[in-house]
Design a protein around this motif. Structure first.
Motif, PDB file in Angstrom:
ATOM      1  N   ASP A   2       1.018  -1.388  -0.428  1.00 57.36           N
ATOM      2  CA  ASP A   2      -0.007   0.134   0.263  1.00 57.36           C
ATOM      3  C   ASP A   2       0.740   1.307  -0.265  1.00 57.36           C
ATOM      4  N   ASP A   3       2.172   1.333   0.491  1.00 54.58           N
ATOM      5  CA  ASP A   3       2.806   2.384   0.896  1.00 54.58           C
ATOM      6  C   ASP A   3       3.731   2.639  -0.639  1.00 54.58           C
ATOM      7  N   GLN A   4       2.568   2.668  -1.695  1.00 52.95           N
ATOM      8  CA  GLN A   4       3.854   3.166  -2.303  1.00 52.95           C
ATOM      9  C   GLN A   4       5.048   3.874  -3.008  1.00 52.95           C
ATOM     10  N   ALA A   5       4.179   5.435  -2.202  1.00 49.97           N
ATOM     11  CA  ALA A   5       5.904   6.599  -2.291  1.00 49.97           C
ATOM     12  C   ALA A   5       6.781   6.025  -2.259  1.00 49.97           C
ATOM     13  N   ASN A   6       7.515   4.995  -0.955  1.00 48.31           N
ATOM     14  CA  ASN A   6       8.398   4.493  -0.357  1.00 48.31           C
ATOM     15  C   ASN A   6       8.615   3.026  -0.971  1.00 48.31           C
ATOM     16  N   ALA A  52       8.707   6.565  -8.003  1.00 45.11           N
ATOM     17  CA  ALA A  52       8.722   5.293  -7.009  1.00 45.11           C
ATOM     18  C   ALA A  52       7.691   4.834  -7.710  1.00 45.11           C
ATOM     19  N   LEU A  53       6.465   3.701  -6.861  1.00 45.10           N
ATOM     20  CA  LEU A  53       5.317   3.859  -8.053  1.00 45.10           C
ATOM     21  C   LEU A  53       4.024   3.297  -7.444  1.00 45.10           C
ATOM     22  N   ASP A  54       4.369   5.194  -6.858  1.00 43.33           N
ATOM     23  CA  ASP A  54       3.133   5.787  -7.364  1.00 43.33           C
ATOM     24  C   ASP A  54       3.083   7.205  -8.167  1.00 43.33           C
ATOM     25  N   ALA A 126       8.212  -4.698  -2.217  1.00 45.24           N
ATOM     26  CA  ALA A 126       7.828  -5.895  -2.354  1.00 45.24           C
ATOM     27  C   ALA A 126       7.882  -6.553  -3.219  1.00 45.24           C
ATOM     28  N   GLY A 127       8.049  -7.653  -2.964  1.00 45.77           N
ATOM     29  CA  GLY A 127       7.946  -8.747  -3.332  1.00 45.77           C
ATOM     30  C   GLY A 127       8.880  -8.721  -4.824  1.00 45.77           C
TER      31      GLY A 127
END
Length: 304
Positions: A2-6, A52-54, A126-127
């Motif tokens: 959920d924490d895509q900014a990090n 980042a992912l966001d 993650a992952g």
């Protein structure tokens, strides 16, 4: 996660050997290269740039986010060009940040430590992991003649009778015998903004220091658009032997917020058009109501 900014990948500069060897996970460690969104004072790199992912490109200074730019992608190529004279503590560094070949930010900062010339590469996800490739480092040793202008948050916006804004000017090489003079002036007549100081000079003694110019709106009585605009012209003057000779700079757009409320219309309850809704408006309404309570075709009908 959920924490895509990090969840990110990127790199930072301005790390000593000891800092580079000690840096660990960007979230759990107290001295990572990058820092953590929402947590201050975590991050050792003098400048860190990541994607980042966001889908945001972030620029960091010692763990503090100084700019966030949505680039609409979670993968791509980050490039940063650095202009500096040396690796001594306090020396000015100019950084141009690109994403997929498009310049996204201009940043100025100073080295925290002498000899902090270690590069830090960091990622967190993650992952599946973060894939970093095509790392290229190039150096150009000649002193390139560039003039950089940095706007607050990338724009310049002021308000009549209120908020001012700043421009930061810097150059990349010693002008030696030919000082570089930059005159800044409003292109409109009459002027919509003032500039303090209206002229900055870089010479062999101060060229390594950035100079700040304050922009303020002229608080006139004209009813203008809620947000009107002007442009600042920047004229560069120096000697014919200077590498800055014939250097040109683009105009700077300035947004000006109006403080005269009638410029964009009046509140329907502001019956006397004084830009305030108070008892004076109620008294005017009551008088009109009383006067029009008689059957008179000239009176305004206040009934719903």
């Amino acid at each position: 996660a959920d924490d895509q900014a990090n969840r990110f990948g990127g790199f930072g500069v301005g790390n000593t050997l000891a800092e580079a060897q000690a840096a660990q996970d960007s979230y759990d460690d107290d001295a990572p290269f990058r820092g953590v969104v929402g947590q201050a004072d975590k991050g050792i790199s003098d400048l860190f740039v990541d994607l980042a992912l966001d889908q945001n490109l972030r620029i960091w200074n010692n763990g503090h986010v100084v700019n966030t730019i949505n680039v609409g992608a979670a993968s791509g190529t980050i490039k940063v060009e650095f202009f500096l004279s040396d690796f001594n503590a306090g020396s000015l560094v100019i950084a141009l940040v690109y994403f997929n070949g498009v310049q996204r930010d201009t940043r100025s900062f100073t080295w925290d430590h002498t000899g902090a010339n270690y590069l830090g590469i960091s990622g967190r996800t993650a992952g599946a992991g973060v894939f970093l490739d095509n790392l290229q480092i190039g150096t150009v040793t000649q002193e390139a003649a560039h003039i950089f202008l940095t706007e607050t948050d990338g724009t310049t916006v002021v308000r009549e009778g209120g908020r001012t804004d700043e421009l930061i000017l810097s150059i990349t090489s010693n002008p030696l015998a030919d000082p570089v003079t930059i005159d800044i002036a409003d292109n409109l007549d009459p002027n919509q903004v003032t500039v303090t100081p209206p002229r900055v000079v870089f010479d062999s003694d101060n060229w390594m220091n950035a100079q700040t110019v304050t922009v303020a709106a002229v608080d006139d009585d004209d009813m203008e658009r809620a947000v009107h605009d002007t442009t600042l012209g920047l004229a560069v003057a120096t000697g014919p032997d200077s590498p800055y000779y014939d250097y040109t700079m683009a105009d700077v757009a300035v947004g000006i917020e109006e403080n005269d409320c009638g410029a964009w219309g009046f509140n329907p309850a502001d019956l006397n058009l004084d830009c305030q809704v108070n008892l004076a408006d109620y008294a005017l309404f009551a008088r009109e109501w009383i006067e029009c309570s008689r059957p008179d075709p000239e009176c305004q009908d206040f009934r719903p």
